[in-house]
Design a protein around this motif. Structure first.
Motif, PDB file in Angstrom:
ATOM      1  N   LEU A   1       0.846  -1.191   0.000  1.00  0.00           N
ATOM      2  CA  LEU A   1       0.000   0.000   0.000  1.00  0.00           C
ATOM      3  C   LEU A   1       0.881   1.241   0.000  1.00  0.00           C
ATOM      4  N   ALA A   2       0.543   2.220  -0.851  1.00  0.00           N
ATOM      5  CA  ALA A   2       1.253   3.493  -0.902  1.00  0.00           C
ATOM      6  C   ALA A   2       0.467   4.562  -0.154  1.00  0.00           C
ATOM      7  N   PRO A   3       1.142   5.632   0.304  1.00  0.00           N
ATOM      8  CA  PRO A   3       0.425   6.738   0.955  1.00  0.00           C
ATOM      9  C   PRO A   3      -0.637   7.372   0.067  1.00  0.00           C
ATOM     10  N   SER A   4      -0.529   7.204  -1.240  1.00  0.00           N
ATOM     11  CA  SER A   4      -1.512   7.754  -2.174  1.00  0.00           C
ATOM     12  C   SER A   4      -2.808   6.953  -2.189  1.00  0.00           C
ATOM     13  N   GLY A   5      -2.823   5.778  -1.540  1.00  0.00           N
ATOM     14  CA  GLY A   5      -3.980   4.904  -1.586  1.00  0.00           C
ATOM     15  C   GLY A   5      -3.880   3.836  -2.659  1.00  0.00           C
ATOM     16  N   GLN A   6      -2.825   3.872  -3.471  1.00  0.00           N
ATOM     17  CA  GLN A   6      -2.619   2.846  -4.480  1.00  0.00           C
ATOM     18  C   GLN A   6      -2.192   1.539  -3.818  1.00  0.00           C
ATOM     19  N   LEU A   7      -2.656   0.416  -4.382  1.00  0.00           N
ATOM     20  CA  LEU A   7      -2.294  -0.902  -3.891  1.00  0.00           C
ATOM     21  C   LEU A   7      -1.805  -1.758  -5.047  1.00  0.00           C
ATOM     22  N   VAL A   8      -0.958  -2.740  -4.723  1.00  0.00           N
ATOM     23  CA  VAL A   8      -0.475  -3.659  -5.729  1.00  0.00           C
ATOM     24  C   VAL A   8      -0.280  -5.026  -5.090  1.00  0.00           C
ATOM     25  N   GLY A   9      -0.499  -6.077  -5.879  1.00  0.00           N
ATOM     26  CA  GLY A   9      -0.269  -7.437  -5.427  1.00  0.00           C
ATOM     27  C   GLY A   9       0.701  -8.143  -6.351  1.00  0.00           C
ATOM     28  N   LEU A  10       1.836  -8.609  -5.799  1.00  0.00           N
ATOM     29  CA  LEU A  10       2.845  -9.316  -6.573  1.00  0.00           C
ATOM     30  C   LEU A  10       2.763 -10.811  -6.301  1.00  0.00           C
ATOM     31  N   ASP A  11       2.978 -11.605  -7.331  1.00  0.00           N
ATOM     32  CA  ASP A  11       3.018 -13.048  -7.155  1.00  0.00           C
ATOM     33  C   ASP A  11       4.224 -13.402  -6.288  1.00  0.00           C
ATOM     34  N   LEU A  12       4.004 -14.146  -5.223  1.00  0.00           N
ATOM     35  CA  LEU A  12       5.075 -14.471  -4.283  1.00  0.00           C
ATOM     36  C   LEU A  12       6.161 -15.314  -4.939  1.00  0.00           C
ATOM     37  N   ASP A  13       5.829 -16.094  -5.922  1.00  0.00           N
ATOM     38  CA  ASP A  13       6.777 -17.023  -6.522  1.00  0.00           C
ATOM     39  C   ASP A  13       7.546 -16.447  -7.711  1.00  0.00           C
ATOM     40  N   SER A  14       6.974 -15.434  -8.367  1.00  0.00           N
ATOM     41  CA  SER A  14       7.630 -14.900  -9.565  1.00  0.00           C
ATOM     42  C   SER A  14       7.863 -13.403  -9.534  1.00  0.00           C
ATOM     43  N   GLY A  15       7.142 -12.679  -8.690  1.00  0.00           N
ATOM     44  CA  GLY A  15       7.238 -11.221  -8.684  1.00  0.00           C
ATOM     45  C   GLY A  15       6.346 -10.542  -9.692  1.00  0.00           C
ATOM     46  N   ALA A  16       5.631 -11.312 -10.494  1.00  0.00           N
ATOM     47  CA  ALA A  16       4.733 -10.716 -11.488  1.00  0.00           C
ATOM     48  C   ALA A  16       3.587  -9.989 -10.805  1.00  0.00           C
ATOM     49  N   VAL A  17       3.170  -8.864 -11.378  1.00  0.00           N
ATOM     50  CA  VAL A  17       2.030  -8.115 -10.849  1.00  0.00           C
ATOM     51  C   VAL A  17       0.749  -8.866 -11.193  1.00  0.00           C
ATOM     52  N   ARG A  18      -0.026  -9.216 -10.184  1.00  0.00           N
ATOM     53  CA  ARG A  18      -1.285  -9.937 -10.403  1.00  0.00           C
ATOM     54  C   ARG A  18      -2.519  -9.093 -10.096  1.00  0.00           C
ATOM     55  N   TRP A  19      -2.321  -7.955  -9.426  1.00  0.00           N
ATOM     56  CA  TRP A  19      -3.486  -7.125  -9.085  1.00  0.00           C
ATOM     57  C   TRP A  19      -3.043  -5.695  -8.820  1.00  0.00           C
ATOM     58  N   ARG A  20      -3.869  -4.765  -9.213  1.00  0.00           N
ATOM     59  CA  ARG A  20      -3.700  -3.353  -8.849  1.00  0.00           C
ATOM     60  C   ARG A  20      -5.034  -2.793  -8.397  1.00  0.00           C
ATOM     61  N   GLY A  21      -4.986  -1.950  -7.407  1.00  0.00           N
ATOM     62  CA  GLY A  21      -6.194  -1.320  -6.903  1.00  0.00           C
ATOM     63  C   GLY A  21      -5.880   0.048  -6.337  1.00  0.00           C
ATOM     64  N   ALA A  22      -6.913   0.752  -5.913  1.00  0.00           N
ATOM     65  CA  ALA A  22      -6.729   2.090  -5.334  1.00  0.00           C
ATOM     66  C   ALA A  22      -7.917   2.430  -4.460  1.00  0.00           C
ATOM     67  N   VAL A  23      -7.638   3.171  -3.407  1.00  0.00           N
ATOM     68  CA  VAL A  23      -8.658   3.702  -2.514  1.00  0.00           C
ATOM     69  C   VAL A  23      -8.470   5.209  -2.466  1.00  0.00           C
ATOM     70  N   ASP A  24      -9.547   5.965  -2.638  1.00  0.00           N
ATOM     71  CA  ASP A  24      -9.456   7.423  -2.592  1.00  0.00           C
ATOM     72  C   ASP A  24      -9.168   7.872  -1.162  1.00  0.00           C
ATOM     73  N   VAL A  25      -8.062   8.565  -0.990  1.00  0.00           N
ATOM     74  CA  VAL A  25      -7.716   9.122   0.313  1.00  0.00           C
ATOM     75  C   VAL A  25      -7.463  10.612   0.144  1.00  0.00           C
ATOM     76  N   PRO A  26      -7.709  11.400   1.179  1.00  0.00           N
ATOM     77  CA  PRO A  26      -7.506  12.848   1.071  1.00  0.00           C
ATOM     78  C   PRO A  26      -6.059  13.186   0.731  1.00  0.00           C
ATOM     79  N   LYS A  27      -5.885  14.207  -0.090  1.00  0.00           N
ATOM     80  CA  LYS A  27      -4.546  14.690  -0.395  1.00  0.00           C
ATOM     81  C   LYS A  27      -3.905  15.218   0.882  1.00  0.00           C
TER      82      LYS A  27
END
Length: 456
Positions: free
Chosen positions: A392-418
């Motif tokens: 999770l980033a302070p911007s509200g962005q999220l990412v999910g990496l495959d534990l076995d390969s490092g490949a990106v398997r998911w991206r998401g975001a939550v709106d948070v105040p600037k």
């Protein structure tokens, strides 16, 4: 290592370090130390390498996240998710959260504890702090929840210039304070208080000592003290352990892993390792330590390192040379190291072999007027069912990496105040049920990601 010792080590490292930018702002050492006192920079480390979370120009964390290994490409990246709720917490400056049965618990400058319904996101109860000082209250982590009791922290002398810290047992149902225990300093990290079978292992009111407390009454069960070493604490299989390293050049230059009998506190040395070490974490029934192998003066210096594995059953010690110290969360035999600019490198906890390296692709803003300082992502949390490591980033962005390969398997975001850039401060991410609970500043949310399947 206590808070004052850690502050001195941070200052020593930074005074020895010469930034690439000769125009680095004056007072950067005290600014970084101040940030550390307000907030634990890397939540899972629990050692002097908490400094590794500070990003300014050349990273102190040895650059382990800058590997040249490449992750396997994902066939597709899912952006599917379900945001169950999002709540703005009362007050400001929220420092640490943890999850329990049906609830999320947090603490911050204004509240020693707060309970949030995990189903609805509504604040169920709150325990206000006394005379909170928003510029001075240290932070770190919450020890946890057990049998209807939240173990949290509070100022020992509220309002005082040197307030100190109490470990507090807070009844969840009635929000009554069951007991308090004074700690030696303001350290509130994952090692300051550890739940084990039969009690709570906590820092004593004096340095280089721990006390086992009855978890219901707070009465001392036993104490254990040591000399000429700094010791990290953890519980493995419900049993308390110490990972100790020499505290100075004058101390015997060896590190030890010590098992403490849960009932009596009697020590048993499991293994001894030559030289100074840093505690990395645990992998099953093994403790992982890191040692400097290139003549470095500080753990934050770049250079080769030894990944040291101690089998707790046999006491067998194995050492594996790695290109840099692999400090980070350990999940199912993999150490996940976050380096500069959001790069991640995975190492084998068994052999130290570099498994893969990749980019998080999260927005990590630089601090205006000081480009050597930037935001941090959360420490990784790993869902072993789906084998995805989430960040999770302070911007509200999220990412999910495959534990076995490092490949990106998911991206998401939550709106948070600037909000202004808070360099050196990371948000928090936790597993809960079939999803995640995240905390960014005063925003708390629960989300269910739906990562892409491997091979799809």
């Amino acid at each position: 290592m206590n808070g004052d010792q850690l502050d001195r080590v941070i200052r020593d490292v930074l005074h020895e370090w010469t930034p690439d930018d000769p125009g680095a702002p004056a007072g950067v050492v005290d600014r970084i130390v101040s940030r550390h006192r307000r907030r634990n920079l890397v939540r899972a480390a629990g050692t002097v390498l908490g400094v590794a979370g500070i990003t300014f120009g050349a990273v102190l964390a040895t650059g382990a996240g800058d590997g040249d290994g490449a992750p396997q490409p994902a066939s597709r990246v899912s952006k599917e998710s379900r945001l169950l709720w999002q709540t703005t917490l009362p007050g400001t400056s929220w420092d640490a959260c943890t999850t329990g049965t049906g609830a999320v618990y947090c603490r911050g400058v204004g509240y020693d504890g707060i309970g949030v319904d995990a189903r609805t996101g509504k604040v169920a109860w709150r325990q206000k702090a006394q005379e909170a000082d928003g510029d001075r209250s240290p932070a770190g982590s919450l020890p946890g929840v057990r049998d209807g009791v939240l173990y949290t922290y509070a100022d020992h002398k509220p309002g005082a210039s040197q307030a100190g810290t109490d470990l507090v047992a807070l009844d969840i149902d009635g929000q009554d304070v069951l007991w308090k225990h004074e700690l030696a300093d303001d350290s509130r990290n994952s090692s300051s208080a550890v739940l084990f079978d039969g009690g709570v292992l906590a820092n004593s009111p004096t340095f280089k000592s721990v006390v086992a407390l009855d978890d219901k009454s707070g009465e001392p069960l036993w104490t254990y003290s040591w000399k000429k070493a700094d010791c990290e604490r953890t519980a493995i299989g419900g049993v308390p352990y110490l990972m100790c390293s020499p505290d100075s050049d004058k101390a015997p230059q060896r590190s030890t892993v010590v098992r403490l009998d849960p009932e009596t506190g009697a020590p048993e040395t499991v293994a001894t390792v030559e030289g100074q070490t840093a505690y990395i974490g645990t992998d099953g029934d093994a403790v992982l330590l890191g040692g400097m192998a290139g003549g470095q003066k500080f753990f934050g210096d770049a250079g080769p390192a030894d990944l040291i594995r101690v089998d707790l059953g046999s006491g067998k010690v194995s050492q594996h040379r790695v290109d840099a110290l692999p400090m980070g969360p350990v999940a199912d035999g993999t150490v996940l190291v976050t380096g500069r600019n959001g790069k991640v490198t995975a190492y084998s906890a068994e052999s130290g072999r570099r498994l893969w390296a990749g980019e998080l692709g999260l927005e990590l803003r630089k601090q205006p007027g000081d480009p050597t300082m930037r935001e941090l992502p959360s420490a990784a949390v790993v869902d072993l069912d789906s084998r995805v490591a989430y960040y999770l980033a302070p911007s509200g962005q999220l990412v999910g990496l495959d534990l076995d390969s490092g490949a990106v398997r998911w991206r998401g975001a939550v709106d948070v105040p600037k909000s202004p850039v808070e360099a050196g401060i990371a948000p928090e991410l936790m597993l809960y049920d079939q999803g995640l609970v995240g905390q960014v500043g005063g925003e708390l949310f629960r989300i269910e990601p739906k990562p892409a399947r491997t091979g799809s």
